[in-house]
Design an enzyme around this catalytic site. Structure first.
Site, PDB file in Angstrom:
ATOM      1  N   HIS A 136      21.220  30.905  31.871  1.00  0.00           N
ATOM      2  CA  HIS A 136      21.669  31.742  32.841  1.00  0.00           C
ATOM      3  C   HIS A 136      20.794  32.802  33.058  1.00  0.00           C
ATOM      4  O   HIS A 136      21.257  34.242  32.357  1.00  0.00           O
ATOM      5  CB  HIS A 136      23.423  31.008  33.067  1.00  0.00           C
ATOM      6  CG  HIS A 136      23.304  31.459  34.115  1.00  0.00           C
ATOM      7  ND1 HIS A 136      23.750  33.198  34.956  1.00  0.00           N
ATOM      8  CD2 HIS A 136      24.682  31.288  34.921  1.00  0.00           C
ATOM      9  CE1 HIS A 136      24.173  33.043  35.991  1.00  0.00           C
ATOM     10  NE2 HIS A 136      25.070  31.655  36.451  1.00  0.00           N
ATOM     11  N   CYS A 166      51.310  50.919  47.519  1.00  0.00           N
ATOM     12  CA  CYS A 166      52.393  51.602  46.845  1.00  0.00           C
ATOM     13  C   CYS A 166      52.424  51.724  45.429  1.00  0.00           C
ATOM     14  O   CYS A 166      51.388  51.531  45.112  1.00  0.00           O
ATOM     15  CB  CYS A 166      54.043  50.137  46.487  1.00  0.00           C
ATOM     16  SG  CYS A 166      53.373  48.447  45.774  1.00  0.00           S
TER      17      CYS A 166
END
Length: 620
Positions: free
Chosen positions: A545, A28
């Site tokens: 990391h 939509c």
């Protein structure tokens, strides 16, 4: 940073169980609407965290993914990845209520052409403004051509519905279109205008106008889908292609005129009559109900159920009384919050809300902070009451937003239009002011999102919590890997960039080796090799990391050279990684190097080609 909606689509399909679990997908104005075979396979929290996704809603038998303005982009990429079975059960085998089925049908039917319908309504409004300003001659050809263009979508609305309904109910689109065209054909309209009694096979036909009608054609196409399937199954193959369409049309058009048309008009009139009766009894109360609960309806996706009522009102009354514009609570959050991320989110949400796209404000701001949601509903109710008091209406179908205001103007109804403007202004200002005064609980900088909380908790659970003591001593930290150094705020990961997990840098590596930047202890060594937690013995805890989201590689391309708990010396090789392999797999290879347990200011030393001995951050 711009969202890559192709990547968003790929992650969506993966998290929704893959192509085999997706029965259908539509969209939509702001949402992707998935029909899934098994919703239990989906972790909706993971879906909500996919870049480009605002939130998820499970309603009306659908798994709805709120995207916002770029929903068409996401939809296009999703359809490239999934195969839709037109004949599959549209509910994927799930039990849903009758109401949910109705809302699902309405949303699937109206969504594809809703903006086109609204465009025609806005054109009608613009023509009305031009007429009021004496800027166009109503007897001239320009006005007459633009005027009939503005009414075309409404005149042939049953045809538009037939196209989308045929896809929803799984029947031949051309057969459905012919049935719809018969209901608005010049010959049938002439019969209606003549007003003479008509019978079909001795049965009286109730001559009704079906231009701008909604429910009759939906019922007709739904029934026609079963008639078509019956003949497809029972007719011999040699005549099936010719006689299936003929029998379906010849049966369904008269049946619609005799039964489905009158029944549909009665249902539509009854649904619209409930609200219109409330409005007739008290426009103010009706305005309070609509304005106060509109955002709630949007949350559950049931606002689509109102569409047939509004379209029916334009057809029967020539106007509609559903009005409102709500984006002010998000503006109040923007003015009140001190959080930089929330300022950006709320400003964007308030702006898009002004143009009728309210999901970012509702899900990204109001519901997230709770109190702004209540303030927005209160402001909407007050604005709705004012609009009701002035009998404010729209004269052409539209989607709420400042761009559609011309649809609310009509010569001779200036007071109503002024009332609408006052209601919008009051709702907007009141929503912002209430939110600013009432306030809301600010999210802590280290817990901006649930995802960030989980990631931070993982690090904290894996490392002893050691708070950095206040000291005037200066600390300088060198690079664990050679490469280009940037602030962690600029890495392409929201959790790290928000500094929720710690302050530091991102290093775009030139090779695939990570070394100990100081003497310390390897307190955390992830088995996958993608991350290492170090403690320098002076109260500072670091996380190195390697790459973004590389945990998903499950150790592929990583070689770990240390064990958890081992002592390390400056320059010891900690981990080797295959930079090319990481990037081939579609991951960013940036190495994150952050101090996880301090709120102190850290000076970042950015630059290109930083060597292992070069300082990349300092702390006093």
């Amino acid at each position: 940073m711009a969202i890559d909606y192709r990547k968003t689509a790929g992650e969506l399909v993966k998290e929704l169980g893959g192509n085999e679990n997706i029965t259908n997908v539509t969209h939509c104005a702001t949402r992707l609407r998935f029909i899934l075979k098994n919703e239990s396979l989906v972790d909706k929290d993971k879906v909500a965290k996919i870049p480009g996704v605002i939130t998820t809603v499970q309603a009306s038998g659908q798994f709805q993914v709120v995207i916002g303005n770029h929903v068409k982009d996401a939809y296009g990429f999703v359809t490239e990845l999934v195969t839709i079975d037109e004949n599959a059960d549209s509910k994927g085998g799930q039990k849903v209520s009758v109401f949910s089925r109705i809302v699902d049908v309405i949303s699937a039917i109206f969504a594809p052409f809703l903006y086109t319908l609204a465009a025609c309504g806005i054109l009608q409004g613009i023509l009305g403004v031009l007429v009021a300003l004496n800027a166009i001659d109503t007897t001239g050809g320009t006005y007459q051509i633009l005027n009939f263009i503005s009414w075309t979508a409404f005149t042939f609305l049953p045809v538009l519905i037939a196209v989308t309904a045929s896809k929803k109910f799984g029947m031949n689109t051309f057969i459905a279109v012919v049935i719809a065209c018969a209901l608005v054909s010049p010959d049938y309209i002439a019969m209606v205008n003549a007003g003479e009694a008509i019978h079909f096979l001795g049965l009286p036909v109730q001559l009704l106008s079906y231009t701008s009608s909604v429910i009759p054609i939906i019922l007709a196409v739904w029934a026609a889908s079963y008639v078509e399937k019956f003949f497809e199954k029972h007719l011999p193959l040699v005549v099936r292609n010719l006689f299936t369409p003929m029998f379906t049309i010849a049966i369904m058009v008269p049946l619609t005129l005799l039964a489905f048309g009158p029944i549909g008009n009665t249902i539509g009139g009854a649904i619209g009559g409930i609200y219109n009766t409330l409005y007739d009894l008290s426009p103010i109360v009706a305005g309070i109900v609509v304005g106060g609960f509109w955002e709630v309806l949007v949350i559950f996706g049931v606002h689509w159920g109102i569409t047939p009522v509004t379209v029916g009102n334009y057809a029967s009354l020539g106007y509609d009384t559903f009005t409102g514009l709500q984006a002010a609570a998000a503006l109040g959050v923007f003015l009140k919050t001190k959080d930089k991320e929330m300022k950006g989110v709320s400003a964007s949400a308030a702006l898009t809300g002004l143009f009728g796209i309210t999901e970012p404000a509702i899900y990204g701001v109001n519901l997230r902070l709770k109190k702004p949601m209540i303030c927005g509903c209160i402001a909407g109710a007050v604005g709705g009451a004012i609009g009701g008091a002035f009998h404010a209406v729209s004269w052409g179908y539209n989607m709420p937003g400042i761009a559609t205001l011309p649809a609310y103007f009509k010569t001779g109804h200036t007071t109503q239009f002024i009332g609408l403007l006052v209601s919008i202004l009051v709702a907007f200002v009141l929503g912002a002011v209430l939110t600013f005064i009432v306030g809301f609980k600010e999210e802590a900088p280290d817990s901006v999102t649930e995802d960030q909380q989980k990631k931070e908790k993982l690090i904290k659970d894996s490392m002893p919590a050691v708070q950095a003591e206040e000291t005037v001593e200066s600390f300088a930290f060198t690079a664990p890997v050679t490469g280009n150094v940037i602030s962690v705020k600029n890495v392409k990961d929201e959790a790290f960039a928000s500094e929720a997990m710690g302050k530091g840098v991102g290093i775009q590596p030139e090779d695939g080796k990570v070394y100990a930047p100081f003497d310390g202890i390897a307190e955390v060594v992830f088995p996958t090799g993608h991350a290492v937690g170090l403690n320098d013995g002076k109260g500072h805890e670091f996380l190195i990391h390697i790459g973004l989201d590389t945990v998903e590689l499950n150790g592929k391309g990583f070689i770990v050279h240390i064990q958890q708990g081992a002592s390390v010396k400056t320059g010891d090789l900690l981990v080797e990684f295959d930079k090319a392999e990481i990037e081939r797999a579609g991951y960013d290879s940036t190495v994150i190097y952050i101090l996880t347990n301090t709120k102190e200011n850290i000076e970042i030393v950015e630059g290109r080609h930083k060597a292992l001995s070069d300082t990349v951050m300092r702390m006093r």
